[in-house]
Design a protein around this motif. Sequence first.
Motif, PDB file in Angstrom:
ATOM      1  N   VAL A 169     -12.560  89.603  -8.284  1.00 17.30           N
ATOM      2  CA  VAL A 169     -14.102  88.997  -7.908  1.00 17.30           C
ATOM      3  C   VAL A 169     -14.837  90.144  -8.514  1.00 17.30           C
ATOM      4  O   VAL A 169     -14.771  91.369  -8.277  1.00 17.30           O
ATOM      5  CB  VAL A 169     -14.355  89.179  -6.447  1.00 17.30           C
ATOM      6  N   TYR A 170     -15.912  89.483  -9.590  1.00 20.70           N
ATOM      7  CA  TYR A 170     -16.626  90.788 -10.037  1.00 20.70           C
ATOM      8  C   TYR A 170     -18.137  90.306  -9.452  1.00 20.70           C
ATOM      9  O   TYR A 170     -18.670  89.142  -9.700  1.00 20.70           O
ATOM     10  CB  TYR A 170     -16.843  90.389 -11.663  1.00 20.70           C
ATOM     11  N   PHE A 171     -18.871  91.275  -9.071  1.00 14.21           N
ATOM     12  CA  PHE A 171     -20.146  91.319  -8.132  1.00 14.21           C
ATOM     13  C   PHE A 171     -21.169  91.889  -9.157  1.00 14.21           C
ATOM     14  O   PHE A 171     -21.275  93.008  -9.839  1.00 14.21           O
ATOM     15  CB  PHE A 171     -20.233  92.081  -7.121  1.00 14.21           C
ATOM     16  N   LYS A 172     -22.298  91.209  -9.565  1.00 16.95           N
ATOM     17  CA  LYS A 172     -23.514  91.621 -10.368  1.00 16.95           C
ATOM     18  C   LYS A 172     -24.405  91.628  -8.924  1.00 16.95           C
ATOM     19  O   LYS A 172     -24.944  90.610  -8.398  1.00 16.95           O
ATOM     20  CB  LYS A 172     -23.989  90.675 -11.046  1.00 16.95           C
ATOM     21  N   PHE A 173     -24.997  92.870  -8.755  1.00 18.68           N
ATOM     22  CA  PHE A 173     -26.090  93.156  -7.819  1.00 18.68           C
ATOM     23  C   PHE A 173     -27.557  92.731  -8.184  1.00 18.68           C
ATOM     24  O   PHE A 173     -27.593  92.509  -9.488  1.00 18.68           O
ATOM     25  CB  PHE A 173     -26.003  94.392  -7.079  1.00 18.68           C
ATOM     26  N   THR A 174     -28.275  92.286  -7.238  1.00 14.05           N
ATOM     27  CA  THR A 174     -29.664  92.191  -7.656  1.00 14.05           C
ATOM     28  C   THR A 174     -30.345  93.323  -8.041  1.00 14.05           C
ATOM     29  O   THR A 174     -29.829  94.532  -7.886  1.00 14.05           O
ATOM     30  CB  THR A 174     -30.457  91.442  -6.611  1.00 14.05           C
ATOM     31  N   GLU A 175     -31.452  93.255  -8.851  1.00 10.20           N
ATOM     32  CA  GLU A 175     -32.207  94.544  -9.412  1.00 10.20           C
ATOM     33  C   GLU A 175     -32.674  95.249  -8.072  1.00 10.20           C
ATOM     34  O   GLU A 175     -33.038  96.431  -8.249  1.00 10.20           O
ATOM     35  CB  GLU A 175     -33.255  94.008 -10.288  1.00 10.20           C
ATOM     36  N   ALA A 176     -33.023  94.460  -7.090  1.00  8.25           N
ATOM     37  CA  ALA A 176     -33.421  95.158  -6.122  1.00  8.25           C
ATOM     38  C   ALA A 176     -32.593  96.113  -5.089  1.00  8.25           C
ATOM     39  O   ALA A 176     -32.721  96.999  -4.298  1.00  8.25           O
ATOM     40  CB  ALA A 176     -34.340  94.262  -5.076  1.00  8.25           C
ATOM     41  N   LYS A 195     -24.052  89.149   0.959  1.00  2.00           N
ATOM     42  CA  LYS A 195     -24.376  88.218  -0.186  1.00  2.00           C
ATOM     43  C   LYS A 195     -25.722  88.286  -0.386  1.00  2.00           C
ATOM     44  O   LYS A 195     -26.245  88.021  -1.469  1.00  2.00           O
ATOM     45  CB  LYS A 195     -24.067  86.943   0.419  1.00  2.00           C
ATOM     46  N   ALA A 196     -26.638  88.980   0.323  1.00  2.33           N
ATOM     47  CA  ALA A 196     -28.146  88.995   0.131  1.00  2.33           C
ATOM     48  C   ALA A 196     -28.336  89.802  -1.094  1.00  2.33           C
ATOM     49  O   ALA A 196     -29.388  89.998  -1.846  1.00  2.33           O
ATOM     50  CB  ALA A 196     -28.823  89.809   1.114  1.00  2.33           C
ATOM     51  N   ASN A 197     -27.278  90.988  -1.565  1.00  2.00           N
ATOM     52  CA  ASN A 197     -27.325  91.751  -2.420  1.00  2.00           C
ATOM     53  C   ASN A 197     -26.986  91.486  -3.734  1.00  2.00           C
ATOM     54  O   ASN A 197     -26.852  92.128  -5.023  1.00  2.00           O
ATOM     55  CB  ASN A 197     -26.905  93.241  -2.027  1.00  2.00           C
ATOM     56  N   TRP A 198     -26.148  90.265  -3.941  1.00  2.00           N
ATOM     57  CA  TRP A 198     -25.418  89.863  -4.993  1.00  2.00           C
ATOM     58  C   TRP A 198     -26.147  88.856  -5.837  1.00  2.00           C
ATOM     59  O   TRP A 198     -26.820  87.669  -5.554  1.00  2.00           O
ATOM     60  CB  TRP A 198     -24.138  88.871  -4.566  1.00  2.00           C
ATOM     61  N   GLY A 199     -26.201  89.067  -7.101  1.00  2.00           N
ATOM     62  CA  GLY A 199     -27.053  88.368  -8.064  1.00  2.00           C
ATOM     63  C   GLY A 199     -26.213  87.186  -8.621  1.00  2.00           C
ATOM     64  O   GLY A 199     -26.332  86.042  -8.679  1.00  2.00           O
ATOM     65  N   SER A 200     -25.007  87.593  -8.642  1.00  2.00           N
ATOM     66  CA  SER A 200     -24.029  86.608  -9.072  1.00  2.00           C
ATOM     67  C   SER A 200     -22.524  87.041  -8.858  1.00  2.00           C
ATOM     68  O   SER A 200     -22.514  88.388  -8.821  1.00  2.00           O
ATOM     69  CB  SER A 200     -23.999  86.309 -10.700  1.00  2.00           C
ATOM     70  N   VAL A 201     -21.737  86.062  -8.399  1.00  2.00           N
ATOM     71  CA  VAL A 201     -20.097  86.389  -8.249  1.00  2.00           C
ATOM     72  C   VAL A 201     -19.399  85.776  -9.113  1.00  2.00           C
ATOM     73  O   VAL A 201     -19.481  84.438  -9.263  1.00  2.00           O
ATOM     74  CB  VAL A 201     -19.911  86.155  -6.612  1.00  2.00           C
ATOM     75  N   SER A 202     -18.214  86.127  -9.726  1.00  2.00           N
ATOM     76  CA  SER A 202     -17.353  85.384 -10.637  1.00  2.00           C
ATOM     77  C   SER A 202     -16.149  85.871  -9.876  1.00  2.00           C
ATOM     78  O   SER A 202     -15.809  86.761  -9.968  1.00  2.00           O
ATOM     79  CB  SER A 202     -17.446  86.088 -11.985  1.00  2.00           C
ATOM     80  N   VAL A 203     -15.311  84.732  -9.848  1.00  2.83           N
ATOM     81  CA  VAL A 203     -13.919  84.901  -9.368  1.00  2.83           C
ATOM     82  C   VAL A 203     -12.783  84.495 -10.653  1.00  2.83           C
ATOM     83  O   VAL A 203     -13.129  83.421 -11.157  1.00  2.83           O
ATOM     84  CB  VAL A 203     -13.700  83.871  -8.091  1.00  2.83           C
TER      85      VAL A 203
END
Length: 100
Positions: free
Chosen positions: A6-13, A88-96
């Motif tokens: 699982v690859y997480f991209k977090f939000t800019e905030a 999940k509130a901090n995730w911009g996108s998730v790839s599995v």
Amino acid sequence: MLVHNVYFKFTEASTEADIQSCADDARNILGKIETVKALYIGSPADTEVRPVSVRDFDLNLTVLFESLEDHKVYQVHPLHDDFIANNKANWGSVSVYDAD
């Protein structure tokens, strides 16, 4: 064996503390699920940049399962739901990427 990446991209905030909190939750929450054989957490490595390198993620989670059935148990486990709800509130996108 099934490998769940699982690859997480977090939000800019999101902050570094948010990313670390997610990593801690993965270790302390997901690691307690009985079907998890092994769990690894990482961030983009400082390796040489090559044309095939992908570094557009903030956090990686690799979970090993002995079978597809064990992965199915993990996906619907209440601790998995807790991990998602906490972060999940901090995730911009998730790839599995799953492989067997």
